[in-house]
Design a protein around this motif. Structure first.
Motif, mmCIF file in Angstrom:
data_model
loop_
_atom_site.group_PDB
_atom_site.id
_atom_site.type_symbol
_atom_site.label_atom_id
_atom_site.label_comp_id
_atom_site.label_asym_id
_atom_site.label_seq_id
_atom_site.Cartn_x
_atom_site.Cartn_y
_atom_site.Cartn_z
ATOM 1 N N VAL A 198 11.092 -17.777 10.909
ATOM 2 C CA VAL A 198 10.532 -18.375 12.284
ATOM 3 C C VAL A 198 10.530 -19.791 11.812
ATOM 4 O O VAL A 198 10.114 -20.480 10.511
ATOM 5 C CB VAL A 198 9.364 -18.172 12.430
ATOM 6 C CG1 VAL A 198 8.458 -18.871 13.684
ATOM 7 C CG2 VAL A 198 9.192 -16.529 13.010
ATOM 8 N N VAL A 199 10.937 -20.917 12.568
ATOM 9 C CA VAL A 199 10.837 -22.292 12.485
ATOM 10 C C VAL A 199 9.743 -23.022 13.611
ATOM 11 O O VAL A 199 10.124 -22.586 14.738
ATOM 12 C CB VAL A 199 12.126 -22.989 12.620
ATOM 13 C CG1 VAL A 199 11.856 -24.667 12.305
ATOM 14 C CG2 VAL A 199 13.017 -22.511 11.468
ATOM 15 N N ALA A 244 9.057 -29.321 6.466
ATOM 16 C CA ALA A 244 10.099 -30.324 6.044
ATOM 17 C C ALA A 244 9.627 -31.280 7.305
ATOM 18 O O ALA A 244 8.767 -30.970 8.302
ATOM 19 C CB ALA A 244 11.652 -29.448 6.563
ATOM 20 N N ALA A 245 10.463 -32.563 7.090
ATOM 21 C CA ALA A 245 9.949 -33.712 7.751
ATOM 22 C C ALA A 245 10.692 -33.676 9.162
ATOM 23 O O ALA A 245 10.227 -34.395 10.132
ATOM 24 C CB ALA A 245 10.116 -34.830 7.091
ATOM 25 N N ALA A 246 11.712 -33.163 9.304
ATOM 26 C CA ALA A 246 12.583 -33.049 10.486
ATOM 27 C C ALA A 246 13.470 -31.712 10.531
ATOM 28 O O ALA A 246 13.624 -31.158 9.455
ATOM 29 C CB ALA A 246 13.588 -34.234 10.323
ATOM 30 N N VAL A 247 14.230 -31.530 11.709
ATOM 31 C CA VAL A 247 14.755 -30.243 11.767
ATOM 32 C C VAL A 247 16.153 -30.393 10.975
ATOM 33 O O VAL A 247 16.336 -29.371 10.394
ATOM 34 C CB VAL A 247 15.380 -30.296 13.243
ATOM 35 C CG1 VAL A 247 15.907 -28.888 13.566
ATOM 36 C CG2 VAL A 247 13.884 -29.997 14.154
ATOM 37 N N ALA A 248 16.536 -31.481 10.856
ATOM 38 C CA ALA A 248 17.773 -31.579 10.115
ATOM 39 C C ALA A 248 17.494 -31.188 8.491
ATOM 40 O O ALA A 248 18.377 -30.719 7.846
ATOM 41 C CB ALA A 248 18.379 -32.922 10.115
ATOM 42 N N ASP A 249 16.210 -31.570 8.103
ATOM 43 C CA ASP A 249 16.005 -31.334 6.861
ATOM 44 C C ASP A 249 15.639 -29.842 6.670
ATOM 45 O O ASP A 249 15.599 -29.242 5.402
ATOM 46 C CB ASP A 249 14.663 -32.409 6.546
ATOM 47 C CG ASP A 249 14.962 -33.730 6.613
ATOM 48 O OD1 ASP A 249 15.863 -34.086 6.158
ATOM 49 O OD2 ASP A 249 13.897 -34.664 6.656
ATOM 50 N N ALA A 250 15.285 -29.167 7.695
ATOM 51 C CA ALA A 250 14.936 -27.914 7.557
ATOM 52 C C ALA A 250 16.271 -26.742 7.563
ATOM 53 O O ALA A 250 16.108 -25.696 7.084
ATOM 54 C CB ALA A 250 14.179 -27.409 8.819
ATOM 55 N N ARG A 251 17.174 -27.416 7.906
ATOM 56 C CA ARG A 251 18.394 -26.654 7.845
ATOM 57 C C ARG A 251 18.837 -25.990 6.368
ATOM 58 O O ARG A 251 19.351 -24.721 6.542
ATOM 59 C CB ARG A 251 19.619 -27.511 8.342
ATOM 60 C CG ARG A 251 20.816 -26.986 8.573
ATOM 61 C CD ARG A 251 20.860 -25.806 9.445
ATOM 62 N NE ARG A 251 22.152 -24.907 9.474
ATOM 63 C CZ ARG A 251 23.094 -25.064 10.486
ATOM 64 N NH1 ARG A 251 23.001 -26.206 11.320
ATOM 65 N NH2 ARG A 251 24.103 -24.258 10.549
#
Length: 381
Positions: A198-199, A244-251
């Protein structure tokens, strides 16, 4: 009884600060209740209207001056004619979505979608369209027909729910909106199952509750995405396994956890949902995954670039979530019991401020120095 005075936080126009002023409150009419509010949460829905980004063009005169607040708890001080559900002294919380109990949505357990809430964002009282709250003789618009940034207001009995005697008012006020919405977004709308990845995007009040909902539903990993470091750290205490600080970083985190397959559930609970957040959220949602949109964006239509083929080829879904897909009448006692048993940590989400410090509380919230600000009034505790 006659008209009463109340301190209240009012905003007079777009992007104006809250002003704590004295207003006049008329007695409750048929089907109405006067509530002495003890605690009121700072939900970003109020900020959407203070800033004006959810106010339609040319509609300012219908919104301002506005008495804010819709997430609150307090005690019944007076009841109007015909009110049988509540009596003086009852402990209650607000329900921003009033429930009638007999429409198709209420009888099927979807009370947050009650037909009775179709006018809950318009001017005037829910009961009769008249005005009970005035500032220097001028009628006030009440947020969600509640206006809980005040010592007392008159509301419809359909906009209230009973709360247990042992439930603290600050916790009860968050259950009435933010906690229920976040928790339900993870548990009900997203349908999180044991073993899911889950995110949660945005870890203010809604996101903190969503993280806890996913944890209690048995998620194998929870990635909390939040730009403010203090909130990322706090998310770990609520059950996040990664941040993570941003969705892109969570990838990259999601790819490692799922061997590149994508997350099972992605829940968007930021202060403002932007096209980029929606696009990136769908991109990290895996096959047969669910993307839940709980936060709101500015008023009107906003173009969002999406891979339309992803829905058919990968069975991805996007779901909206009002009040977390919960029925307010069932959600409040259910979440109160989880809080009582230590399975839902609301106290750690709360930073309290006196009503007079509402602008400082808002600044702290917008700058990530708290998870959820709660205003306390000069009423019962």
């Amino acid at each position: 009884m006659g008209s009463r005075k109340s301190l209240a936080a009012v905003v007079v126009g777009r992007e104006q600060p809250w002003q704590v002023v004295e207003i006049d409150v008329s007695p409750p009419a048929a089907g109405e209740v006067l509530v002495e509010w003890a605690a009121a949460g700072l939900c970003h829905s109020d900020e959407h209207f203070r800033s004006g980004d959810r106010v339609g063009p040319g509609t300012d005169a219908a919104v301002y001056p506005m008495l804010g607040g819709h997430e609150a708890a307090g005690v019944v001080a007076e009841v109007g004619p015909g009110v049988t559900r509540f009596a003086v002294g009852d402990r209650v919380c607000a329900s921003f979505s009033p429930t009638c109990g007999h429409c198709r949505y209420c009888v099927s357990g979807r009370g947050s979608l009650c037909n009775g809430n179709k006018d809950f964002m318009s001017r005037g009282q829910l009961a009769d369209g008249e005005y009970r709250h005035h500032l220097d003789g001028e009628p006030l618009y009440l947020m969600a027909k509640l206006g809980t940034f005040a010592e007392r207001t008159v509301v419809s009995d359909r906009s209230l729910l009973p709360i247990p005697d042992d439930l603290p008012f600050p916790a009860a006020c968050l259950i009435s909106c933010g906690v229920a919405t976040g928790w339900g977004s993870a548990v009900e709308t997203a349908g999180t199952r044991p073993g899911d990845i889950v995110v949660v995007v945005g870890c203010g009040g809604l996101g903190a509750a969503a993280v806890q909902g996913a944890r209690n539903a048995g998620a194998a990993a929870i990635v909390a995405v939040e730009p403010f470091a203090t909130r990322r750290d706090r998310a770990k205490t609520f059950g996040a396994t990664h941040t993570a600080a941003a969705v892109a970083d969570a990838r990259s985190i999601v790819d490692e956890l799922t061997w590149g397959q994508g997350a099972d559930r992605v829940i968007l609970t930021p202060s403002v949902v932007t096209p980029a957040i929606l696009h990136d959220g769908l991109a990290i949602t895996g096959k047969d995954g669910v993307l839940v949109v709980t936060g709101m964006g500015p008023f009107g239509e906003t173009p969002v670039p999406l891979d339309i083929g992803a829905f058919a080829l990968f069975s991805k879904q996007i779901r909206g979530s009002l009040f977390g897909g919960l029925d307010p009448r069932a959600a409040v006692p259910r979440l109160a019991e989880l809080y009582r048993r230590g399975l839902l940590d609301i106290d750690s989400m709360i930073t309290t401020y006196p009503l007079a410090d509402i602008n400082a509380a808002l600044a702290d919230q917008l700058e990530g120095r708290n998870v959820r600000g709660v205003l306390t009034m000069n009423g019962p505790r």
